[in-house]
Design a protein around this motif. Structure first.
Motif, PDB file in Angstrom:
ATOM      1  N   ARG A  40      40.895   4.601 -66.190  1.00 29.76           N
ATOM      2  CA  ARG A  40      40.389   5.617 -67.131  1.00 29.76           C
ATOM      3  C   ARG A  40      39.608   4.954 -68.260  1.00 29.76           C
ATOM      4  O   ARG A  40      38.528   5.411 -68.645  1.00 29.76           O
ATOM      5  CB  ARG A  40      41.556   6.435 -67.676  1.00 29.76           C
ATOM      6  CG  ARG A  40      41.135   7.559 -68.609  1.00 29.76           C
ATOM      7  CD  ARG A  40      42.304   8.469 -68.955  1.00 29.76           C
ATOM      8  NE  ARG A  40      43.422   7.735 -69.512  1.00 29.76           N
ATOM      9  CZ  ARG A  40      44.636   7.688 -68.958  1.00 29.76           C
ATOM     10  NH1 ARG A  40      44.874   8.315 -67.821  1.00 29.76           N
ATOM     11  NH2 ARG A  40      45.607   7.010 -69.543  1.00 29.76           N
ATOM     12  N   THR A  41      40.140   3.859 -68.791  1.00 33.18           N
ATOM     13  CA  THR A  41      39.470   3.160 -69.884  1.00 33.18           C
ATOM     14  C   THR A  41      38.211   2.453 -69.398  1.00 33.18           C
ATOM     15  O   THR A  41      37.185   2.447 -70.089  1.00 33.18           O
ATOM     16  CB  THR A  41      40.421   2.146 -70.537  1.00 33.18           C
ATOM     17  OG1 THR A  41      41.624   2.820 -70.918  1.00 33.18           O
ATOM     18  CG2 THR A  41      39.795   1.519 -71.772  1.00 33.18           C
ATOM     19  N   GLY A  44      35.523   5.099 -69.058  1.00 32.83           N
ATOM     20  CA  GLY A  44      34.976   5.499 -70.348  1.00 32.83           C
ATOM     21  C   GLY A  44      34.047   4.455 -70.923  1.00 32.83           C
ATOM     22  O   GLY A  44      32.984   4.781 -71.468  1.00 32.83           O
ATOM     23  N   LEU A 110      39.572   8.922 -71.672  1.00 30.90           N
ATOM     24  CA  LEU A 110      38.209   8.625 -71.251  1.00 30.90           C
ATOM     25  C   LEU A 110      37.250   8.777 -72.433  1.00 30.90           C
ATOM     26  O   LEU A 110      36.375   7.935 -72.662  1.00 30.90           O
ATOM     27  CB  LEU A 110      37.805   9.572 -70.123  1.00 30.90           C
ATOM     28  CG  LEU A 110      36.394   9.382 -69.533  1.00 30.90           C
ATOM     29  CD1 LEU A 110      36.375   8.150 -68.629  1.00 30.90           C
ATOM     30  CD2 LEU A 110      35.992  10.619 -68.734  1.00 30.90           C
ATOM     31  N   LYS A 111      37.437   9.848 -73.208  1.00 31.23           N
ATOM     32  CA  LYS A 111      36.573  10.112 -74.363  1.00 31.23           C
ATOM     33  C   LYS A 111      36.712   9.032 -75.419  1.00 31.23           C
ATOM     34  O   LYS A 111      35.709   8.597 -76.005  1.00 31.23           O
ATOM     35  CB  LYS A 111      36.918  11.483 -74.957  1.00 31.23           C
ATOM     36  CG  LYS A 111      36.069  11.863 -76.156  1.00 31.23           C
ATOM     37  CD  LYS A 111      36.480  13.233 -76.687  1.00 31.23           C
ATOM     38  CE  LYS A 111      35.659  13.615 -77.915  1.00 31.23           C
ATOM     39  NZ  LYS A 111      36.067  14.950 -78.450  1.00 31.23           N
ATOM     40  N   TRP A 114      34.918   5.933 -74.295  1.00 29.41           N
ATOM     41  CA  TRP A 114      33.472   6.158 -74.366  1.00 29.41           C
ATOM     42  C   TRP A 114      32.981   6.061 -75.807  1.00 29.41           C
ATOM     43  O   TRP A 114      31.997   5.369 -76.095  1.00 29.41           O
ATOM     44  CB  TRP A 114      33.144   7.537 -73.781  1.00 29.41           C
ATOM     45  CG  TRP A 114      31.707   7.925 -73.911  1.00 29.41           C
ATOM     46  CD1 TRP A 114      30.644   7.422 -73.205  1.00 29.41           C
ATOM     47  CD2 TRP A 114      31.152   8.900 -74.807  1.00 29.41           C
ATOM     48  NE1 TRP A 114      29.467   8.022 -73.597  1.00 29.41           N
ATOM     49  CE2 TRP A 114      29.759   8.935 -74.584  1.00 29.41           C
ATOM     50  CE3 TRP A 114      31.711   9.746 -75.764  1.00 29.41           C
ATOM     51  CZ2 TRP A 114      28.919   9.788 -75.296  1.00 29.41           C
ATOM     52  CZ3 TRP A 114      30.873  10.595 -76.469  1.00 29.41           C
ATOM     53  CH2 TRP A 114      29.494  10.612 -76.230  1.00 29.41           C
TER      54      TRP A 114
END
Length: 200
Positions: A40-41, A44, A110-111, A114
């Motif tokens: 997930r990281t 992002g 994820l956000k 990012w």
């Protein structure tokens, strides 16, 4: 496509392999959420890299940099965001010591990954001043996306390898103690990186 990938590699490696905000986020995610948190990281961060590629290819980054006031605001916002993430990790690490880890651990979304990349002034300057030298005479979004893909590949392989080693070490040590120290040290590193970006 006339992006110079081979000449780009020597310029990319020191940046992609050196510890920074993304490195810290990935290590913490790997410990808190295993491979799911890791990917997930990484996703992002990759989206952040591609965002920089699109922005510079469209000329948006150059416009932002040309205005000292706008870039100063971005610098302050990026620093404040990393400071907040750093404080969150430190708080999670301290809570481990109090026995409340399970209910308070922080998963990097994820956000968040990012935003940490997109708002990083060093990442903005890297794509404007370094990556642009290898995007060909005409540049263009396509060339920048090609170089960004190389960046993502190198970063992902490196961070995946390091995080797998870290997760393997969890099996050999007290996981709560390891997560405690990784969260606290990781949070402190984020704070140092953010302040360094603000004043340099």
């Amino acid at each position: 496509m006339d992006a110079n990938i081979f000449d780009f590699m020597p310029a990319l490696l020191p940046v992609a392999l050196s510890p920074g905000a993304s490195f810290t986020l990935v290590m913490n995610s790997a410990l808190a959420g295993g491979n799911k948190g890791l990917f997930r990281t990484l996703a992002g961060t990759a989206l952040g890299i591609y965002t920089h590629a699109v922005f510079i290819g469209l000329g948006i980054t150059a416009v932002l940099i040309s205005s000292p006031a706008i870039f100063a605001v971005l610098n302050v916002v990026g620093t404040a965001y990393l400071l907040w993430l750093g404080a969150t990790f430190i708080r999670s690490g301290i809570t481990v010591n109090r026995g409340g880890f399970t209910n308070t651990k922080h998963f990097v979304t994820l956000k968040e990954a990012w935003l940490a990349n997109v708002l990083n002034p060093k990442a903005i300057l890297f794509y404007l001043t370094v990556v642009s030298q290898f995007a060909g005479v005409r540049g263009g979004v396509g060339n920048y996306l090609t170089l960004a893909s190389v960046h993502v590949a190198v970063m992902s392989i490196w961070l995946f390898s390091i995080s797998q080693t870290l997760m393997f070490s969890v099996k050999k040590t007290n996981p709560l103690m390891l997560k405690k120290y990784v969260n606290i040290v990781g949070g402190m590193m984020l704070i140092v990186f953010s302040l360094h970006s603000l004043f340099h």
